[in-house]
Scaffold this motif. Structure first.
Motif, PDB file in Angstrom:
ATOM      1  N   GLU A 281       2.680  70.879  -5.327  1.00 37.85           N
ATOM      2  CA  GLU A 281       2.748  69.431  -5.136  1.00 37.85           C
ATOM      3  C   GLU A 281       2.876  68.689  -6.467  1.00 37.85           C
ATOM      4  N   ASP A 282       1.977  69.010  -7.403  1.00 36.03           N
ATOM      5  CA  ASP A 282       1.895  68.207  -8.625  1.00 36.03           C
ATOM      6  C   ASP A 282       3.093  68.415  -9.557  1.00 36.03           C
ATOM      7  N   LEU A 283       3.697  69.604  -9.512  1.00 35.60           N
ATOM      8  CA  LEU A 283       4.764  69.897 -10.476  1.00 35.60           C
ATOM      9  C   LEU A 283       6.159  69.908  -9.847  1.00 35.60           C
ATOM     10  N   LEU A 284       6.224  70.027  -8.520  1.00 40.03           N
ATOM     11  CA  LEU A 284       7.546  70.092  -7.877  1.00 40.03           C
ATOM     12  C   LEU A 284       7.744  68.992  -6.827  1.00 40.03           C
ATOM     13  N   LEU A 285       6.828  68.932  -5.866  1.00 41.92           N
ATOM     14  CA  LEU A 285       7.036  68.019  -4.734  1.00 41.92           C
ATOM     15  C   LEU A 285       6.890  66.545  -5.125  1.00 41.92           C
ATOM     16  N   PHE A 286       5.781  66.198  -5.744  1.00 39.33           N
ATOM     17  CA  PHE A 286       5.569  64.785  -6.061  1.00 39.33           C
ATOM     18  C   PHE A 286       6.556  64.271  -7.114  1.00 39.33           C
ATOM     19  N   PRO A 287       6.897  65.066  -8.123  1.00 39.14           N
ATOM     20  CA  PRO A 287       7.976  64.616  -9.013  1.00 39.14           C
ATOM     21  C   PRO A 287       9.297  64.409  -8.273  1.00 39.14           C
ATOM     22  N   PHE A 288       9.557  65.237  -7.250  1.00 40.64           N
ATOM     23  CA  PHE A 288      10.754  65.034  -6.415  1.00 40.64           C
ATOM     24  C   PHE A 288      10.657  63.684  -5.691  1.00 40.64           C
ATOM     25  N   TYR A 289       9.486  63.379  -5.136  1.00 36.66           N
ATOM     26  CA  TYR A 289       9.301  62.073  -4.494  1.00 36.66           C
ATOM     27  C   TYR A 289       9.562  60.943  -5.501  1.00 36.66           C
ATOM     28  N   ARG A 290       9.052  61.139  -6.721  1.00 37.25           N
ATOM     29  CA  ARG A 290       9.256  60.097  -7.746  1.00 37.25           C
ATOM     30  C   ARG A 290      10.745  59.873  -7.984  1.00 37.25           C
ATOM     31  N   ARG A 291      11.505  60.949  -7.977  1.00 37.50           N
ATOM     32  CA  ARG A 291      12.949  60.820  -8.221  1.00 37.50           C
ATOM     33  C   ARG A 291      13.645  60.106  -7.064  1.00 37.50           C
ATOM     34  N   VAL A 292      13.210  60.407  -5.830  1.00 34.89           N
ATOM     35  CA  VAL A 292      13.782  59.697  -4.675  1.00 34.89           C
ATOM     36  C   VAL A 292      13.517  58.199  -4.814  1.00 34.89           C
ATOM     37  N   ILE A 293      12.294  57.861  -5.178  1.00 31.68           N
ATOM     38  CA  ILE A 293      11.915  56.440  -5.305  1.00 31.68           C
ATOM     39  C   ILE A 293      12.708  55.790  -6.444  1.00 31.68           C
ATOM     40  N   ASP A 294      12.813  56.481  -7.560  1.00 26.63           N
ATOM     41  CA  ASP A 294      13.626  55.977  -8.673  1.00 26.63           C
ATOM     42  C   ASP A 294      15.052  55.667  -8.196  1.00 26.63           C
ATOM     43  N   ALA A 295      15.631  56.620  -7.478  1.00 24.87           N
ATOM     44  CA  ALA A 295      17.034  56.504  -7.074  1.00 24.87           C
ATOM     45  C   ALA A 295      17.252  55.337  -6.119  1.00 24.87           C
ATOM     46  N   VAL A 296      16.328  55.155  -5.181  1.00 15.67           N
ATOM     47  CA  VAL A 296      16.527  54.154  -4.128  1.00 15.67           C
ATOM     48  C   VAL A 296      16.099  52.762  -4.572  1.00 15.67           C
ATOM     49  N   GLY A 298      15.461  51.830  -7.944  1.00 15.65           N
ATOM     50  CA  GLY A 298      15.934  51.450  -9.270  1.00 15.65           C
ATOM     51  C   GLY A 298      14.829  51.390 -10.313  1.00 15.65           C
ATOM     52  N   VAL A 299      13.582  51.745  -9.952  1.00 17.12           N
ATOM     53  CA  VAL A 299      12.535  51.814 -10.983  1.00 17.12           C
ATOM     54  C   VAL A 299      12.802  53.055 -11.853  1.00 17.12           C
ATOM     55  N   HIS A 300      12.257  53.043 -13.047  1.00 25.43           N
ATOM     56  CA  HIS A 300      12.515  54.156 -13.973  1.00 25.43           C
ATOM     57  C   HIS A 300      11.187  54.757 -14.401  1.00 25.43           C
ATOM     58  N   ASP A 301      10.647  55.640 -13.579  1.00 30.22           N
ATOM     59  CA  ASP A 301       9.322  56.174 -13.874  1.00 30.22           C
ATOM     60  C   ASP A 301       9.321  57.493 -14.634  1.00 30.22           C
ATOM     61  N   GLY A 302      10.395  58.202 -14.598  1.00 28.60           N
ATOM     62  CA  GLY A 302      10.443  59.453 -15.341  1.00 28.60           C
ATOM     63  C   GLY A 302      11.428  59.324 -16.484  1.00 28.60           C
ATOM     64  N   LEU A 303      11.589  60.412 -17.209  1.00 26.20           N
ATOM     65  CA  LEU A 303      12.563  60.405 -18.297  1.00 26.20           C
ATOM     66  C   LEU A 303      13.949  60.695 -17.738  1.00 26.20           C
ATOM     67  N   PRO A 304      14.988  60.176 -18.386  1.00 26.98           N
ATOM     68  CA  PRO A 304      16.345  60.531 -17.938  1.00 26.98           C
ATOM     69  C   PRO A 304      16.578  62.026 -18.156  1.00 26.98           C
ATOM     70  N   CYS A 305      17.118  62.684 -17.172  1.00 25.00           N
ATOM     71  CA  CYS A 305      17.375  64.131 -17.256  1.00 25.00           C
ATOM     72  C   CYS A 305      18.747  64.412 -16.672  1.00 25.00           C
ATOM     73  N   PRO A 306      19.360  65.503 -17.089  1.00 22.64           N
ATOM     74  CA  PRO A 306      20.616  65.888 -16.438  1.00 22.64           C
ATOM     75  C   PRO A 306      20.356  66.224 -14.975  1.00 22.64           C
ATOM     76  N   THR A 307      21.288  65.919 -14.109  1.00 28.22           N
ATOM     77  CA  THR A 307      21.143  66.259 -12.690  1.00 28.22           C
ATOM     78  C   THR A 307      21.961  67.512 -12.400  1.00 28.22           C
ATOM     79  N   GLY A 308      21.819  68.007 -11.195  1.00 26.62           N
ATOM     80  CA  GLY A 308      22.576  69.186 -10.796  1.00 26.62           C
ATOM     81  C   GLY A 308      21.904  70.489 -11.166  1.00 26.62           C
ATOM     82  N   ILE A 309      20.836  70.405 -11.941  1.00 25.66           N
ATOM     83  CA  ILE A 309      20.078  71.597 -12.313  1.00 25.66           C
ATOM     84  C   ILE A 309      18.597  71.308 -12.099  1.00 25.66           C
ATOM     85  N   PHE A 310      17.760  72.301 -12.356  1.00 23.88           N
ATOM     86  CA  PHE A 310      16.322  72.116 -12.174  1.00 23.88           C
ATOM     87  C   PHE A 310      15.844  70.918 -12.988  1.00 23.88           C
TER      88      PHE A 310
END
Lengths: 570, 79
Positions: A281-296, A298-310
């Motif tokens: 949860e803490d290292l995979l699932l919840f960060p995934f949720y954060r990315r969904v929220i960022d994407a939908v 427009g908030v920027h809670d994580g660092l910019p990272c390349p997509t398409g990979i882990f």
């Protein structure tokens, strides 16, 4: 040790730390001190009040309406829009996707041996008649994005059609990206019944050649092909997580201005793959949720990272241009929490976006460990969970508070033979913890052991011909506060007598508390204490909506005991 | 010139230190192994190697323990 050696050691520690808990904790603490995004434009006018998550300075966050009142959802989960696998007896999906097949009150004939009857407009009316004010609508990614990068407009319109029906009846919709055992595309195998699998499209199901077979009897998730597919999703193999995020953004674009949609349930029953809790949860699932929220949003809670990979724990996600800052995100912890009724994560804040709801599945004695290990165990004498039915709710409250989220039970349900124990206990806990529910399932084909609110609907009968089960009508058609300015109110409905009591505190000028009384309940209503006014508004189903305006201080609302008039079945 | 013998618990400290960051439960063991190993290496006057591994064990274990304590404290205070 040379300088180069020290540098290597330092870098190793930094990289591993960034990828694991030190990184998770740093991002989490940064998001918790980031100011929430500001909504600059006024809310689009809607038939239904916009909902959000209120964050009081003391106490637990809660789902609130546009006047800041606590909102309690009562509803169910129709599973008819899901894309289950083939059982050898039918080809899925069994019902038309085209909305025109359901327009003007039409309803397709039930298909033999499918798990669920079709969802039609009459179903929504039946939900409203039970006093439900919400529904959780499960979708299948495989129908939404059957080909990579190509979203299905007819399926989206079918979803919109159900939302339209709901709006007309004042029912909120939680759009649920559902899955069961990852996908129907995990492959056939010994003992595998794909009719219980739904979720990802074939192109997003990467099994790496793992065999599709059951490692544990009757446990569809205990399948190496399922586990490997989940694992590949969490590690974003071939960019499939990016596609999933895009699919949610596609939905959000359609419903961005629609207040009938309460929000998005991002992932149903997330299975950890080969990963262990709490890291899953803490290292995979919840960060995934954060990315969904960022994407939908427009908030920027994580660092910019390349997509398409882990994408490691610290990664955010790019703004996909939807800018939906009004809907709630319903976030479910991992499947192991449902099996243990115990938190399997640290409850770290995951986003600066404020409209977050921790949604739990309460299947105590249905899918908890003691039942999984011994299917014949008797819920009445089970010794696990140690805290009984209360355990998942008490701990859920703490998890939600730590995460800065409201709490909601997005699924609970049971074999009808346990209604007097499990159903009544779950509902009692939900009242005690002031948490709304979605009952699984709305209608289900099969026999007397099916879990639906209604009796099993047999083939050849009209779609809505199943009878509402008397024990379920008695317990689910409840008197309850739909909204209240006092988020710490207490209330209790006695489904045996029809009596109801609510106690709350009010201030002069508070918005009214609204109590819904379904048509089954006929007892007289009274209000006492600091009450400025009370009014009764009958609804089209014979129910009553009681509006009590506080004048200041403690007040109570009661409904006297009276025999219930159950509609049951003609 | 011969390279020094490797201190026996340095590798254990390295592995535990790296594991301590995703799985905090290993943190105390990583710290314990790392500190003991580093002590033996220093006392050996250059006869024992593995200081880099021991240092990673100490750093990883320390970070893991800090996160574990912070996470636990956060849970009890915020929940």
């Amino acid at each position: 040790v040379t300088f180069a050696g020290r540098l290597v050691a330092f870098l190793v520690v930094v990289v591993v730390a960034a990828l694991t808990y030190p990184g998770a904790l740093t991002v989490s603490m940064l998001t918790s001190i980031t100011p929430p995004p500001k909504v600059s434009s006024p809310a689009p006018a809607g038939v239904m009040p916009w909902l959000h998550v209120e964050h009081p300075s003391v106490g637990r966050p809660y789902i609130a309406d546009d006047r800041g009142r606590l909102v309690l959802f009562h509803g169910s989960v129709p599973a008819d829009l899901l894309d289950f696998g083939t059982s050898g007896r039918w080809s899925a999906p069994p019902y038309p996707i085209d909305p025109s097949a359901y327009s003007g009150g039409q309803c397709p004939t039930i298909v033999d041996h499918t798990h669920y009857p079709p969802l039609c407009q009459t179903d929504l009316a039946q939900m409203a008649a039970l006093g439900f004010n919400s529904l959780r609508l499960p979708l299948s990614w495989s129908l939404l994005e059957p080909e990579r990068g190509h979203f299905s407009q007819p399926y989206l319109e079918r979803v919109a059609q159900v939302v339209d029906w709901a709006r007309a009846l004042g029912i909120y919709v939680i759009i649920d990206m559902h899955q069961n055992a990852y996908s129907k595309f995990v492959g056939p195998g010994d003992g595998i019944d794909l009719s219980a699998n739904s979720g990802a499209p074939g192109w997003a199901t990467i099994t790496d050649g793992m065999p599709s077979r059951l490692l544990l009897k009757n446990q569809r998730e205990a399948n190496p092909a399922v586990i490997e597919s989940f694992n590949n999703f969490w590690y974003n193999r071939d960019g499939i997580q990016d596609e999933y995020i895009a699919a949610i953004a596609f939905l959000a674009t359609r419903f961005k201005d629609d207040s009938t949609v309460a929000g998005y349930s991002v992932f149903n029953e997330p299975q950890p793959g080969w990963n262990l809790p709490p890291g899953f949860e803490d290292l995979l699932l919840f960060p995934f949720y954060r990315r969904v929220i960022d994407a939908v949003t427009g908030v920027h809670d994580g660092l910019p990272c390349p997509t398409g990979i882990f994408m490691p724990v610290f990664c955010g996600y790019r703004d996909l241009g939807v800018h939906d800052l009004r809907h709630m995100f319903f976030l479910e912890p991992g499947l192991l929490r449902q099996m243990t009724d115990f938190p399997t994560h640290l409850g770290l804040p995951l986003s600066s976006y404020p409209n977050l709801v921790l949604d739990i599945h309460a299947y105590t004695h249905g899918f908890t460990l003691e039942k999984l290990l011994n299917p014949n165990s008797d819920p009445a004498t089970a010794t696990y969970p140690w805290g009984g039915f209360d355990q998942t709710y008490s701990l859920g409250e703490r998890e939600a508070r730590a995460m800065g989220a409201a709490l909601f039970v997005s699924e609970f349900g049971n074999d009808p033979k346990y209604d007097t124990l499990i159903l009544s206990s779950e509902l009692e806990e939900q009242e005690k913890h002031r948490v709304g529910f979605a009952f699984w399932a709305w209608k289900e084909n099969g026999d007397s052991g099916s879990w639906g609110v209604y009796d099993a609907v047999k083939s050849g009968e009209a779609a809505a011909s199943g009878c509402v089960r008397p024990a379920r009508e008695r317990q689910l058609a409840r008197v309850y506060p739909r909204v209240s300015a006092d988020a710490d109110l207490s209330y209790h409905y006695d489904s045996k007598t029809g009596a109801f009591t609510l106690k709350a505190d009010g201030r002069s000028g508070d918005a009214p508390t609204l109590v819904y009384i379904p048509h089954e309940v006929s007892g007289a209503v009274a209000a006492a204490g600091g009450v400025a006014g009370i009014s009764t508004n009958p609804d089209a189903n014979g129910g009553r909506l009681i509006s009590v305006t506080p004048s200041g201080g403690a007040f109570s609302i009661t409904v006297a005991a009276a025999p219930l008039s159950l509609a049951s079945c003609a | 010139v011969t390279s020094p013998n490797r201190e026996r618990s340095a590798t254990r400290a390295l592995v535990l230190g790296l594991l301590a960051m995703p799985f905090g439960i290993f943190a105390p063991f990583a710290l314990w192994s790392g500190v003991r190993s580093m002590g033996r290496i220093r006392a050996s006057g250059g006869m024992l190697g593995g200081a880099r591994s021991a240092a990673i064990g100490i750093a990883g274990g320390g970070l893991g323990l800090a996160v574990l304590l912070f996470g636990a404290a956060y849970w009890f205070l915020a929940s």
